[in-house]
Design an enzyme around this catalytic site. Sequence first.
Site, mmCIF file in Angstrom:
data_model
loop_
_atom_site.group_PDB
_atom_site.id
_atom_site.type_symbol
_atom_site.label_atom_id
_atom_site.label_comp_id
_atom_site.label_asym_id
_atom_site.label_seq_id
_atom_site.Cartn_x
_atom_site.Cartn_y
_atom_site.Cartn_z
ATOM 1 N N SER A 148 4.011 -7.288 7.229
ATOM 2 C CA SER A 148 2.282 -7.337 8.424
ATOM 3 C C SER A 148 3.598 -7.828 9.331
ATOM 4 O O SER A 148 4.218 -7.043 9.742
ATOM 5 C CB SER A 148 0.845 -8.181 7.739
ATOM 6 O OG SER A 148 0.317 -7.070 8.695
ATOM 7 N N ASP A 205 -2.281 2.798 5.487
ATOM 8 C CA ASP A 205 -2.331 1.857 6.126
ATOM 9 C C ASP A 205 -3.475 1.781 7.476
ATOM 10 O O ASP A 205 -3.124 2.677 8.602
ATOM 11 C CB ASP A 205 -0.997 1.213 6.823
ATOM 12 C CG ASP A 205 -0.782 -0.334 6.722
ATOM 13 O OD1 ASP A 205 -1.990 -0.789 7.301
ATOM 14 O OD2 ASP A 205 -0.402 -0.943 6.268
ATOM 15 N N HIS A 210 -3.488 -1.099 3.862
ATOM 16 C CA HIS A 210 -2.106 -2.643 3.917
ATOM 17 C C HIS A 210 -2.405 -3.016 2.876
ATOM 18 O O HIS A 210 -1.540 -3.994 2.620
ATOM 19 C CB HIS A 210 -3.423 -2.977 5.186
ATOM 20 C CG HIS A 210 -2.590 -3.870 5.880
ATOM 21 N ND1 HIS A 210 -1.291 -3.643 6.849
ATOM 22 C CD2 HIS A 210 -2.166 -5.564 6.099
ATOM 23 C CE1 HIS A 210 -0.785 -5.014 7.538
ATOM 24 N NE2 HIS A 210 -1.529 -5.762 7.143
#
Length: 722
Positions: A574, A659, A694
């Site tokens: 991330s 995501d 995610h």
Amino acid sequence: MKQSVVWQLALSSVILATGCQSTPSDNTPPVSKTEIATVTAPIASKIPHKTMIHGYELVDNYHWLRDDTRTSKQVITHLEKENRYTDKVLAPSEALRTQLFSEIKSKIVKDNRSVPVQEGRFFYFTETVGEQEYASIYRSLNVDGSEPELLLDVNELAKLHEFYSLGDIEVSPNTKLLAYTEDTLSRRIYTVKVKDLVTGNMLEDELTGVQGGVIWGNDNKTLYYVKKDPVSLLGTQVFRHILGTPQSQDELVYEEADNTYYTYISRSKDGEQIFIHHYSTESKGISVMSANERNAKPKRLIAREKGLEYSVAKHNDWYYILTNLNAVNFKLMKAQVVNVSNKENWETVIEHQPDVKLEDISLFDDHLVYQSRQQGQSKIIIRELSKNKEHELAFNDPAYRVSMTGNTTLSSDSVRVKYASMTTPSTTFEVDLNDYTKTTLKQDKVLGEFSSDDYQSERVFITARDGAKVPVSIVYKKSLFKKDGSNPLLQYGYGSYGHTVDPSFSVSRLSLLDRGFVYAIAHIRGSQMLGRPWYDEGKKLNKMNTFNDFVDVTKALVAQGYGDKNRIYAQGGSAGGLLMGAVINQAPELYHGVHSAVPFVDVINTMLDASLPLTTNEYDEWGNPNDKTYFDYMRSYSPYDQVSKQDYPNMLVTTGLHDSQVQYFEPAKWVAKLRELKTDDNKLLLKVDMEAGHGGASGRFKRIKDTALNYAFFIELANGRL
């Protein structure tokens, strides 16, 4: 602030989360190195997409890879080609991946029950059995969890879905109804469902398009939830739902007009109030309404101010206020409920200390327990409110993670604490608030021949290029480590949003340590490891400090003999994926291999697009590129914009098609551009999980396959087999 006990338990049951990595194909045939040499990497078409801003022309040749519907045949075909290429290149590691999967899985206790947590007259816990992927939810009238009542069989709920995530779980005040939220796509858009715990039947009520949390009103008929904007995915509206009525008739209780704020809800520890939280990067506040009144209207506790942050905990007729008001590292104040809106009525409970970050509090009838951090080390202190007497809990490891958990009852005479270090598995203690005796309720077991004594952790400080002292947590297996620069080393980092990655235990990491790897966490600027100033020095126009710190830690660890200069690896996900992208542009020669998971790498294009999730809320984290000062600064480090004609390390890039935080097309575009410009023959692999988002794959054993893929990548590189 009170969160549902069973929701906490559900979250704590998720283990081995490693970000969004993909599952290796189980049917990939063996491929020789000769065959691999002939495998051709996908080359993305170049279709210029031009944007003029601040007199500068941004040209994005791979903009076409963005498909918000996830249905474009051209885009899906390209992503599938990337997956096939990655599978072919990684085929020689299939045996190792299988071995790692079995190895890690064999260390995990199959039948595992969490420590029961009391709420009201019931004790709630989760339990997984055998080969189950998910922990189911139970309650019992007994403190030991005997004679349990099954509330939710999560494995049954998940069996029809490739992905399943249980969000929030809330039992009604009368304990007869259970509301829970579920996501079956991994976009973090949830549906609320309600179960009658008396009959076992499901109610007809289903609330769609919801954020993860749900709160009961005390009438047992009212549910509060936050509705998500379908485009930005921001939770902007708080609704009140009456059981038995259609969602279309739900009452809008609160709407957030400022799109730089997140909105979420919680409940006070005494169950009397519902809190609506207003959360932005640099300003935080709360509106409150009665949980007893079906027609209650929210009232802002304190007028919102730019730069003012606070949270509250209710204690009888008082609010305890954790705030940064004239206190960069936070302090604790209190005020009577009726007078809280006027800051002149606030009384000091814990003074601000410039070198100590006040992080968390938990209140009991006559005790305050608070957590603070000094020089990167957390400590927990018990204060007797009537006598103002304090006691600090002691911990022995050189680096560790500690937090308060499951403390849901004001009248409790003990505080529950969870502890772990890089060599000590997660341990739950109960500490008596009066005599401070500590009882171990549970320590996670590691099956096999594991002994904490076989491993060593260290905590060192590295001097960065500007003189800052960067903390680093290190762990290795004693029998395999020589401080002579001969060990492979994996360095992990994050460094954004003030999120602090504390050193804790990982079962899966043992598979690296047992193969001679040294593992290091660089607590770089952008976290709050050294307090709030450490965060401020790693965001907006100070963001380069984050990347410089990581590179400088790598150089120092090599110089000090912790790692082999030819076998240094890096990993981040991330915003940590952004970190990976920035450091390989700055110092690619330092790293033999890099894993960048769900990476936020297209900083400028993303931050210029207010329709994307998280963009507007994060101007205070990265800056707003519509301002030329921030635009120019972002361009200086944005990984996608800074890709150049140079050699890059071997790279594994992982993402999820669905995501909702870092859209799949950021890593897809980045890989395409790297492949166009890089001047080396090193591996560049993109793996797209076509079912996940995610957080990666759902299920405790599915996640191990993700971990096995990542670790095999590093191990095979370190051994010269890839």
